[in-house]
Structure formats: C-alpha cells, structure tokens
Design a protein around this motif. Structure first.
Motif, PDB file in Angstrom:
ATOM      1  N   GLN A 109     -23.770  14.353  18.608  1.00  0.00           N
ATOM      2  CA  GLN A 109     -23.395  13.941  19.955  1.00  0.00           C
ATOM      3  C   GLN A 109     -22.225  14.742  20.531  1.00  0.00           C
ATOM      4  O   GLN A 109     -22.262  15.194  21.675  1.00  0.00           O
ATOM      5  CB  GLN A 109     -23.060  12.447  19.964  1.00  0.00           C
ATOM      6  CG  GLN A 109     -22.856  11.868  21.344  1.00  0.00           C
ATOM      7  CD  GLN A 109     -22.699  10.354  21.295  1.00  0.00           C
ATOM      8  OE1 GLN A 109     -22.409   9.781  20.255  1.00  0.00           O
ATOM      9  NE2 GLN A 109     -22.911   9.710  22.434  1.00  0.00           N
ATOM     10  N   ARG A 110     -21.182  14.953  19.745  1.00  0.00           N
ATOM     11  CA  ARG A 110     -19.998  15.641  20.259  1.00  0.00           C
ATOM     12  C   ARG A 110     -20.275  17.120  20.564  1.00  0.00           C
ATOM     13  O   ARG A 110     -19.548  17.749  21.326  1.00  0.00           O
ATOM     14  CB  ARG A 110     -18.836  15.518  19.274  1.00  0.00           C
ATOM     15  CG  ARG A 110     -19.066  16.158  17.917  1.00  0.00           C
ATOM     16  CD  ARG A 110     -17.976  15.769  16.937  1.00  0.00           C
ATOM     17  NE  ARG A 110     -18.245  16.232  15.598  1.00  0.00           N
ATOM     18  CZ  ARG A 110     -17.826  17.377  15.096  1.00  0.00           C
ATOM     19  NH1 ARG A 110     -17.114  18.198  15.863  1.00  0.00           N
ATOM     20  NH2 ARG A 110     -18.095  17.730  13.863  1.00  0.00           N
ATOM     21  N   HIS A 111     -21.337  17.655  19.981  1.00  0.00           N
ATOM     22  CA  HIS A 111     -21.674  19.061  20.227  1.00  0.00           C
ATOM     23  C   HIS A 111     -22.483  19.243  21.516  1.00  0.00           C
ATOM     24  O   HIS A 111     -22.755  20.369  21.916  1.00  0.00           O
ATOM     25  CB  HIS A 111     -22.471  19.634  19.051  1.00  0.00           C
ATOM     26  CG  HIS A 111     -21.759  19.554  17.747  1.00  0.00           C
ATOM     27  ND1 HIS A 111     -20.598  20.245  17.491  1.00  0.00           N
ATOM     28  CD2 HIS A 111     -22.036  18.846  16.614  1.00  0.00           C
ATOM     29  CE1 HIS A 111     -20.185  19.985  16.254  1.00  0.00           C
ATOM     30  NE2 HIS A 111     -21.043  19.143  15.709  1.00  0.00           N
ATOM     31  N   GLY A 167     -11.342  13.326  13.056  1.00  0.00           N
ATOM     32  CA  GLY A 167     -12.737  13.559  13.406  1.00  0.00           C
ATOM     33  C   GLY A 167     -13.723  12.576  12.804  1.00  0.00           C
ATOM     34  O   GLY A 167     -14.929  12.686  13.018  1.00  0.00           O
ATOM     35  N   THR A 172     -10.515   6.191  14.847  1.00  0.00           N
ATOM     36  CA  THR A 172     -10.960   7.564  14.643  1.00  0.00           C
ATOM     37  C   THR A 172      -9.807   8.347  14.032  1.00  0.00           C
ATOM     38  O   THR A 172      -8.689   8.325  14.551  1.00  0.00           O
ATOM     39  CB  THR A 172     -11.395   8.228  15.963  1.00  0.00           C
ATOM     40  OG1 THR A 172     -12.520   7.521  16.492  1.00  0.00           O
ATOM     41  CG2 THR A 172     -11.799   9.675  15.733  1.00  0.00           C
ATOM     42  N   THR A 232     -19.718  23.828  24.143  1.00  0.00           N
ATOM     43  CA  THR A 232     -19.749  23.202  22.812  1.00  0.00           C
ATOM     44  C   THR A 232     -21.088  23.453  22.124  1.00  0.00           C
ATOM     45  O   THR A 232     -21.147  23.553  20.899  1.00  0.00           O
ATOM     46  CB  THR A 232     -19.480  21.690  22.893  1.00  0.00           C
ATOM     47  OG1 THR A 232     -20.481  21.052  23.714  1.00  0.00           O
ATOM     48  CG2 THR A 232     -18.100  21.413  23.467  1.00  0.00           C
ATOM     49  N   TYR A 257     -21.504  25.286  18.546  1.00  0.00           N
ATOM     50  CA  TYR A 257     -22.265  24.618  17.493  1.00  0.00           C
ATOM     51  C   TYR A 257     -23.313  25.561  16.912  1.00  0.00           C
ATOM     52  O   TYR A 257     -23.491  25.637  15.689  1.00  0.00           O
ATOM     53  CB  TYR A 257     -22.926  23.369  18.072  1.00  0.00           C
ATOM     54  CG  TYR A 257     -23.592  22.478  17.062  1.00  0.00           C
ATOM     55  CD1 TYR A 257     -22.969  22.136  15.869  1.00  0.00           C
ATOM     56  CD2 TYR A 257     -24.856  21.943  17.315  1.00  0.00           C
ATOM     57  CE1 TYR A 257     -23.589  21.298  14.947  1.00  0.00           C
ATOM     58  CE2 TYR A 257     -25.475  21.106  16.408  1.00  0.00           C
ATOM     59  CZ  TYR A 257     -24.841  20.796  15.228  1.00  0.00           C
ATOM     60  OH  TYR A 257     -25.464  19.972  14.314  1.00  0.00           O
ATOM     61  N   THR A 304     -15.027   8.674  12.599  1.00  0.00           N
ATOM     62  CA  THR A 304     -14.978   7.408  13.319  1.00  0.00           C
ATOM     63  C   THR A 304     -15.416   6.282  12.406  1.00  0.00           C
ATOM     64  O   THR A 304     -16.522   6.305  11.860  1.00  0.00           O
ATOM     65  CB  THR A 304     -15.874   7.446  14.570  1.00  0.00           C
ATOM     66  OG1 THR A 304     -15.420   8.487  15.430  1.00  0.00           O
ATOM     67  CG2 THR A 304     -15.811   6.126  15.312  1.00  0.00           C
ATOM     68  N   GLN A 334     -21.605  17.959  24.528  1.00  0.00           N
ATOM     69  CA  GLN A 334     -20.787  17.619  25.694  1.00  0.00           C
ATOM     70  C   GLN A 334     -20.861  18.662  26.807  1.00  0.00           C
ATOM     71  O   GLN A 334     -20.761  18.344  27.981  1.00  0.00           O
ATOM     72  CB  GLN A 334     -19.329  17.415  25.263  1.00  0.00           C
ATOM     73  CG  GLN A 334     -19.134  16.299  24.250  1.00  0.00           C
ATOM     74  CD  GLN A 334     -19.798  14.997  24.667  1.00  0.00           C
ATOM     75  OE1 GLN A 334     -19.554  14.486  25.763  1.00  0.00           O
ATOM     76  NE2 GLN A 334     -20.672  14.462  23.818  1.00  0.00           N
ATOM     77  N   SER A 346     -25.029  10.434  16.145  1.00  0.00           N
ATOM     78  CA  SER A 346     -23.574  10.656  16.129  1.00  0.00           C
ATOM     79  C   SER A 346     -23.207  11.975  15.460  1.00  0.00           C
ATOM     80  O   SER A 346     -22.155  12.542  15.723  1.00  0.00           O
ATOM     81  CB  SER A 346     -22.865   9.500  15.411  1.00  0.00           C
ATOM     82  OG  SER A 346     -23.208   9.476  14.030  1.00  0.00           O
TER      83      SER A 346
END
Length: 335
Positions: free
Chosen positions: A35-37, A198, A195, A43, A47, A200, A39, A32
C-alpha cells in the motif's frame, strides 16, 4: 532484456492496482505489504528499482527458468520475476491474506505463469531438482523454521540452482539490533495501536493475544491464572499455547517459556515471528552444510543518487557488514 519495457509494464500494473484498491478488504493484511508503495508515481518507480535490485548478479538466470518466491507477501516480486521472462513462478506465502492479495495481483496483471500457493515454505513439496532458483525477499526473518527452508531448497533446486536471500534484519549491525529489540518489546507488550520504524502494530499485543486464547479455551480460569499462563507461554503458536496451558493447569510447568528483552516474539495467531535477526555470516556457514556455496553482500544506502556508494559497500563486504541496513546472500547449489 529491455528493463525499461519491464518497468513500464510493472508501473502500469501498480497504477491499475491502486485504482482497484477497494476490492482488497478481504486481503487487507496482504495489501498492507504494498500500500505505501502506491502513494505516487515516484514511490512506484522507487519500489520497482528496489525490487529489481534483488535480481542483481543473478538476472541472467531468470529468463526461461522456474522460480520460487518464498514469502511472496503481496505478490509484487513474483510479478516482477514473471515480467523479467521467467518460465514459471511459484508465489508462496504462509498467510492466507497474503496469498489472496497475490492472487489479485496475478489477476490484474494477467500473468498466467504465476501459481500462488499457501504454505509454510519449509513444507513446500516440489519434485526433486525441478527448480532453477529461489528468492527469499524480506521473508526469512518471519519463517517459523528457516532450516526446513534450506532443506526444501537443497532438494528442490537443480545442481547449479540458486537462492537469493535479502533481508533488512542484519543482526551484525549494533544500530539495527538496538532498533529491533525495541520493536520486539513493543509487539510483545505494548497495548494500543502504534507505528514504529515502519512497522504498524494493532491494538492487541502478543501477550494479550495469548491471554485471549487461554480465556477462550479455559473460561473457568481466574484472571491471575490467565495472566500467569500467558506469561509462561511466550513464543508459542496458538496450538502450543493451549497445550502449555493444559499442562500448567495440572501443575506441570515443563513447557514454561518467558519473555526477556532481546528475545524475538512470535505472533500466536499467525504463527509468524516478528522479524528475527540474522548474522549473514552464520547463514552462509549453515547454507554450506546443505550443499551451497554462498557470498554475502552488504546493502548500503537506499537512495538512487547513492547507487555508486551502495556498489562500493557491496564490494567491501565483509568490512562493511557491521554498518548496513540490510544484507544479501547469493547461494549456488554445488554440483
């Protein structure tokens, strides 16, 4: 150093990571962090440069040196240090799901100079004077005891060795402080997944986690007693919650600790803080006690197009320290 070549290698590793994300179920908490980096390619590039910025002012001290990534999370920054030419990187994290993820990162990257260690950074045992530099990137706000981290660093670092501390929880900023207090309150008291800013949070809040610990350990307690004991054991680890509840049962309330708005809560399961706030000026003073000469930098806008403004913010520290989203400290061990 060819940064473009490092960038290409790093992005390719992230793409490979994305392709294999189905393998990370057992270390989902660690995944986690990254993960968002993953996408999109955009991104991933952002990062890379966000991580690279943490080496600013100290990049020439990476190649050929032995480093610690103290609070490595997914292991992405440890990977970057390896690609930048470090001799050895110790990727250290307290959480097993993070060290498992970091091991996967090392395996996919095929970098044999990264050693992943599960440990509280304050308890890390390294030979005296064996380390050239230590990075604490978005990590010090989670440490159980940051002063033991300073002690470890002062012993482990060579004379002239460095610490880089980079964190978003700038306690001197009124806006950051206001947001952080709200986050703390939600993680301590809010039931249900959410959330916020940023962050969660799962279904269970820290208060309910303490209740569950007490129920499991003392099944004969009434619901009122469970509620009361959970209320009075704020900020305690699982072990300490049980110790406190044992005393409460006997009528001894010497360990009573209650939450109030503006107090940073502790996750009793992971034994990690929900991001403490720091005044970087105070950290600078404390580091001097342990033999470090430090400089504080304000971290300005994150957008690449505003890089010049960010540089200006850094130059104008300490005038700008009350405004930015984050801070950076570079500390050099005297001698």
């Amino acid at each position: 150093m060819d940064i473009k070549a490092v960038e290409t290698k790093f992005i390719n590793i992230l793409k490979n990571l994305k392709k294999n994300e189905d393998r990370f179920e057992r270390c989902l908490g660690g995944y986690s962090y990254i993960q968002r980096h993953l996408q999109s390619e955009q991104t991933m590039f952002k990062y890379f440069y966000d991580l690279l910025n943490n080496t600013k002012y100290i990049r020439n001290s990476i190649e050929g040196n032995t480093l610690i990534d103290a609070g490595c999370g997914s292991g992405a920054f440890s990977l970057l240090l390896s690609l930048l030419g470090s001799k050895k990187v110790y990727a250290v994290d307290f959480l097993p799901e993070c060290t498992e993820m970091a091991k996967e990162m090392v395996r996919i990257a095929e970098q044999d100079n990264i050693e992943v260690i599960q440990s509280d950074v304050g308890n890390l045992s390294m030979p005296e004077g064996s380390i050239d530099g230590i990075f604490s990137i978005e990590a010090i706000s989670h440490y159980r005891d940051y002063k033991t981290f300073f002690i470890m660093a002062s012993k482990s670092l060579k004379h002239g060795g460095f610490i880089v501390i980079s964190d978003g929880n700038n306690g001197t900023s009124p806006s950051i402080r206001k947001k952080t207090y709200k986050i703390w309150d939600i993680f301590e008291n809010h039931r249900g997944a959410i959330t916020i800013e940023g962050h969660t949070k799962g279904d269970e809040c820290y208060f309910d986690a303490r209740k569950q610990i007490i129920r499991s350990e003392f099944p004969t307690l009434s619901e009122t007693e469970v509620e009361t004991f959970a209320k009075y054991s704020f900020g305690y680890s699982q072990k300490k919650v049980i110790e406190a509840a044992n005393k409460f049962k006997r009528g001894d309330f010497s360990m009573k600790s209650e939450y109030s708005y503006g107090k940073c809560p502790l996750d009793p399961v992971t034994d990690c803080y929900m991001e403490k706030l720091f005044n970087p000026g105070d950290l600078k003073k404390e580091l001097s006690v342990y033999g470090f000469k430090s400089r504080v930098y304000s971290v300005g806008p994150a957008k690449k197009s505003l890089r010049l403004l960010n540089h200006l913010w850094e130059l104008l520290t300490p005038l700008t320290i009350y405004l930015p989203r984050a801070f950076k400290i570079i500390a050099i061990k005297n001698g």
